[in-house]
Design a protein around this motif. Structure first.
Motif, PDB file in Angstrom:
ATOM      1  N   GLY A 114       0.034 -47.695  46.042  1.00  0.00           N
ATOM      2  CA  GLY A 114       0.661 -46.898  44.992  1.00  0.00           C
ATOM      3  C   GLY A 114       0.618 -47.604  43.646  1.00  0.00           C
ATOM      4  N   ILE A 115       0.875 -48.919  43.643  1.00  0.00           N
ATOM      5  CA  ILE A 115       0.797 -49.694  42.400  1.00  0.00           C
ATOM      6  C   ILE A 115      -0.625 -49.679  41.862  1.00  0.00           C
ATOM      7  CG2 ILE A 115       0.953 -52.036  41.438  1.00  0.00           C
ATOM      8  CD1 ILE A 115       3.351 -52.481  43.347  1.00  0.00           C
ATOM      9  N   ASP A 116      -1.612 -49.895  42.738  1.00  0.00           N
ATOM     10  CA  ASP A 116      -3.016 -49.880  42.306  1.00  0.00           C
ATOM     11  C   ASP A 116      -3.407 -48.530  41.707  1.00  0.00           C
ATOM     12  OD1 ASP A 116      -3.262 -52.493  43.112  1.00  0.00           O
ATOM     13  OD2 ASP A 116      -4.397 -52.035  44.940  1.00  0.00           O
ATOM     14  N   MET A 117      -3.007 -47.463  42.368  1.00  0.00           N
ATOM     15  CA  MET A 117      -3.346 -46.120  41.858  1.00  0.00           C
ATOM     16  C   MET A 117      -2.624 -45.848  40.542  1.00  0.00           C
ATOM     17  SD  MET A 117      -3.407 -44.033  45.415  1.00  0.00           S
ATOM     18  CE  MET A 117      -4.594 -42.747  45.208  1.00  0.00           C
ATOM     19  N   GLY A 118      -1.387 -46.330  40.426  1.00  0.00           N
ATOM     20  CA  GLY A 118      -0.648 -46.173  39.170  1.00  0.00           C
ATOM     21  C   GLY A 118      -1.323 -46.907  38.022  1.00  0.00           C
ATOM     22  N   ILE A 119      -1.825 -48.110  38.296  1.00  0.00           N
ATOM     23  CA  ILE A 119      -2.533 -48.876  37.264  1.00  0.00           C
ATOM     24  C   ILE A 119      -3.830 -48.171  36.876  1.00  0.00           C
ATOM     25  CG2 ILE A 119      -3.812 -51.027  36.865  1.00  0.00           C
ATOM     26  CD1 ILE A 119      -1.539 -52.471  38.346  1.00  0.00           C
ATOM     27  N   GLU A 120      -4.550 -47.663  37.858  1.00  0.00           N
ATOM     28  CA  GLU A 120      -5.787 -46.928  37.554  1.00  0.00           C
ATOM     29  C   GLU A 120      -5.484 -45.689  36.708  1.00  0.00           C
ATOM     30  OE1 GLU A 120      -7.433 -46.297  41.437  1.00  0.00           O
ATOM     31  OE2 GLU A 120      -8.232 -48.326  41.563  1.00  0.00           O
ATOM     32  N   ALA A 121      -4.439 -44.973  37.049  1.00  0.00           N
ATOM     33  CA  ALA A 121      -4.046 -43.791  36.269  1.00  0.00           C
ATOM     34  C   ALA A 121      -3.628 -44.194  34.861  1.00  0.00           C
ATOM     35  CB  ALA A 121      -2.918 -43.049  36.975  1.00  0.00           C
ATOM     36  N   PHE A 122      -2.924 -45.311  34.749  1.00  0.00           N
ATOM     37  CA  PHE A 122      -2.513 -45.799  33.426  1.00  0.00           C
ATOM     38  C   PHE A 122      -3.729 -46.083  32.558  1.00  0.00           C
ATOM     39  CE2 PHE A 122      -1.886 -49.485  30.668  1.00  0.00           C
ATOM     40  CZ  PHE A 122      -0.945 -48.962  29.787  1.00  0.00           C
ATOM     41  N   PHE A 123      -4.725 -46.803  33.100  1.00  0.00           N
ATOM     42  CA  PHE A 123      -5.909 -47.133  32.316  1.00  0.00           C
ATOM     43  C   PHE A 123      -6.680 -45.879  31.912  1.00  0.00           C
ATOM     44  CE2 PHE A 123      -5.874 -51.585  34.239  1.00  0.00           C
ATOM     45  CZ  PHE A 123      -5.380 -52.156  33.079  1.00  0.00           C
ATOM     46  N   MET A 124      -6.745 -44.892  32.795  1.00  0.00           N
ATOM     47  CA  MET A 124      -7.430 -43.640  32.435  1.00  0.00           C
ATOM     48  C   MET A 124      -6.657 -42.877  31.358  1.00  0.00           C
ATOM     49  SD  MET A 124      -9.175 -42.237  35.925  1.00  0.00           S
ATOM     50  CE  MET A 124      -7.835 -42.557  37.042  1.00  0.00           C
ATOM     51  N   SER A 125      -5.334 -42.858  31.463  1.00  0.00           N
ATOM     52  CA  SER A 125      -4.544 -42.152  30.449  1.00  0.00           C
ATOM     53  C   SER A 125      -4.578 -42.890  29.117  1.00  0.00           C
ATOM     54  CB  SER A 125      -3.103 -41.952  30.923  1.00  0.00           C
ATOM     55  OG  SER A 125      -2.449 -43.192  31.073  1.00  0.00           O
ATOM     56  N   GLU A 126      -4.769 -44.203  29.146  1.00  0.00           N
ATOM     57  CA  GLU A 126      -4.865 -44.958  27.896  1.00  0.00           C
ATOM     58  C   GLU A 126      -6.111 -44.558  27.106  1.00  0.00           C
ATOM     59  OE1 GLU A 126      -4.264 -49.492  26.282  1.00  0.00           O
ATOM     60  OE2 GLU A 126      -5.026 -49.216  28.311  1.00  0.00           O
ATOM     61  N   ILE A 127      -7.157 -44.151  27.818  1.00  0.00           N
ATOM     62  CA  ILE A 127      -8.355 -43.655  27.129  1.00  0.00           C
ATOM     63  C   ILE A 127      -7.991 -42.437  26.282  1.00  0.00           C
ATOM     64  CG2 ILE A 127     -10.598 -42.527  27.467  1.00  0.00           C
ATOM     65  CD1 ILE A 127     -11.030 -44.363  29.857  1.00  0.00           C
ATOM     66  N   LEU A 128      -7.242 -41.510  26.865  1.00  0.00           N
ATOM     67  CA  LEU A 128      -6.810 -40.331  26.097  1.00  0.00           C
ATOM     68  C   LEU A 128      -5.923 -40.733  24.930  1.00  0.00           C
ATOM     69  CD1 LEU A 128      -6.039 -37.839  28.999  1.00  0.00           C
ATOM     70  CD2 LEU A 128      -8.039 -37.888  27.502  1.00  0.00           C
ATOM     71  N   LEU A 129      -5.039 -41.681  25.151  1.00  0.00           N
ATOM     72  CA  LEU A 129      -4.131 -42.140  24.104  1.00  0.00           C
ATOM     73  C   LEU A 129      -4.904 -42.733  22.927  1.00  0.00           C
ATOM     74  CD1 LEU A 129      -1.034 -42.517  23.615  1.00  0.00           C
ATOM     75  CD2 LEU A 129      -1.355 -44.840  24.440  1.00  0.00           C
ATOM     76  N   ASN A 130      -6.005 -43.417  23.217  1.00  0.00           N
ATOM     77  CA  ASN A 130      -6.800 -44.039  22.158  1.00  0.00           C
ATOM     78  C   ASN A 130      -7.416 -43.015  21.206  1.00  0.00           C
ATOM     79  OD1 ASN A 130      -6.273 -46.677  22.885  1.00  0.00           O
ATOM     80  ND2 ASN A 130      -7.973 -46.750  24.323  1.00  0.00           N
ATOM     81  N   PHE A 131      -7.583 -41.779  21.640  1.00  0.00           N
ATOM     82  CA  PHE A 131      -8.091 -40.732  20.756  1.00  0.00           C
ATOM     83  C   PHE A 131      -7.049 -40.293  19.723  1.00  0.00           C
ATOM     84  CE2 PHE A 131     -11.304 -40.158  24.097  1.00  0.00           C
ATOM     85  CZ  PHE A 131     -12.441 -40.065  23.308  1.00  0.00           C
ATOM     86  N   PHE A 132      -5.810 -40.728  19.875  1.00  0.00           N
ATOM     87  CA  PHE A 132      -4.730 -40.371  18.964  1.00  0.00           C
ATOM     88  C   PHE A 132      -4.132 -41.589  18.267  1.00  0.00           C
ATOM     89  CE2 PHE A 132      -4.951 -37.072  22.166  1.00  0.00           C
ATOM     90  CZ  PHE A 132      -4.943 -35.926  21.394  1.00  0.00           C
ATOM     91  N   THR A 133      -4.737 -42.763  18.452  1.00  0.00           N
ATOM     92  CA  THR A 133      -4.204 -43.993  17.875  1.00  0.00           C
ATOM     93  C   THR A 133      -4.943 -44.324  16.587  1.00  0.00           C
ATOM     94  OG1 THR A 133      -3.649 -44.810  20.075  1.00  0.00           O
ATOM     95  CG2 THR A 133      -3.738 -46.433  18.305  1.00  0.00           C
ATOM     96  N   SER A 134      -4.189 -44.457  15.493  1.00  0.00           N
ATOM     97  CA  SER A 134      -4.799 -44.765  14.207  1.00  0.00           C
ATOM     98  C   SER A 134      -5.429 -46.156  14.234  1.00  0.00           C
ATOM     99  CB  SER A 134      -3.739 -44.696  13.101  1.00  0.00           C
ATOM    100  OG  SER A 134      -2.776 -45.713  13.276  1.00  0.00           O
ATOM    101  N   TYR A 135      -6.266 -46.406  13.253  1.00  0.00           N
ATOM    102  CA  TYR A 135      -6.915 -47.712  13.128  1.00  0.00           C
ATOM    103  C   TYR A 135      -6.993 -48.076  11.660  1.00  0.00           C
ATOM    104  CZ  TYR A 135     -11.132 -45.198  11.722  1.00  0.00           C
ATOM    105  OH  TYR A 135     -12.022 -44.394  11.056  1.00  0.00           O
ATOM    106  N   ILE A 136      -7.294 -49.335  11.377  1.00  0.00           N
ATOM    107  CA  ILE A 136      -7.425 -49.805  10.003  1.00  0.00           C
ATOM    108  C   ILE A 136      -8.892 -49.690   9.613  1.00  0.00           C
ATOM    109  CG2 ILE A 136      -7.078 -51.754   8.428  1.00  0.00           C
ATOM    110  CD1 ILE A 136      -4.482 -50.579   9.662  1.00  0.00           C
ATOM    111  N   ASP A 137      -9.160 -48.946   8.532  1.00  0.00           N
ATOM    112  CA  ASP A 137     -10.546 -48.746   8.105  1.00  0.00           C
ATOM    113  C   ASP A 137     -11.037 -49.946   7.286  1.00  0.00           C
ATOM    114  OD1 ASP A 137      -9.428 -48.433   5.595  1.00  0.00           O
ATOM    115  OD2 ASP A 137      -9.823 -46.286   5.463  1.00  0.00           O
TER     116      ASP A 137
END
Length: 182
Positions: A114-137
């Protein structure tokens, strides 16, 4: 997802735009003065400064409206910092657990799976989050345009994140269960 903690970061960006607008207004007035003929009438370029001023004002209003309507996460905000700390803990966990699993191949408990699957899900959801995270130009400004954020992420870290987030162990586990009939 822009929160009140992110608003102070927007103030300098708006101030820069207001400073540019003020400079444009001064330049427009100066160009109108230099366009005056000797008799006091305006020259042919008398509307040029007003047109530039109007376009800059419209651009400023559009930028303000776009910034208010967008949903982004500040790269320096508390939300992103929290996600980065969770990611660091997950990477440290994987750094020790993956080699251990490969060397000793222990039978995993349901909790560890369960912990392993939760970590895998977290890393996949972080990809989606990165599409909404600002950056310094390149100018040192925080970029909050979702379109530019997506382009920047696709050009930089997306491939690495996507490949490293493939849940190989879960895919193997599911494939074994399907092949074994249960």
């Amino acid at each position: 997802m822009s929160s009140s903690e992110d608003e102070p970061d927007e103030v300098p960006a708006r101030q820069d735009k207001l400073d540019r607008l003020a400079l444009t207004m001064v330049q427009a007035v100066n160009s109108d003065r230099s366009a005056n003929n000797d008799d006091g009438s305006l020259g042919d370029n008398s509307c040029h400064g007003a047109k530039v001023l109007r376009n800059d004002t419209e651009d400023l209003e559009e930028a303000s409206t776009a910034r208010k309507s967008q949903c982004f996460i500040s790269g320096a905000g508390n939300i992103r910092t929290t996600v980065d700390v969770i990611s660091l803990v997950a990477v440290i966990y994987c750094t020790f657990l993956v080699p251990y699993d490969m060397c000793f191949a222990p039978e995993k408990s349901t909790a560890l799976m369960g912990i392993d699957m939760g970590i895998e899900a977290f890393f996949m959801s972080e990809i989606l989050l990165n599409f909404f995270t600002s950056y310094i130009d390149a100018d040192g400004d925080e970029e909050s345009s979702l379109k530019l954020i997506a382009i920047h992420y696709l050009e930089t870290w997306f491939i690495i994140d996507a490949v490293s987030s493939i849940p190989g162990e879960s895919i193997t586990f599911i494939a074994e269960r399907l092949a074994g009939g249960g």
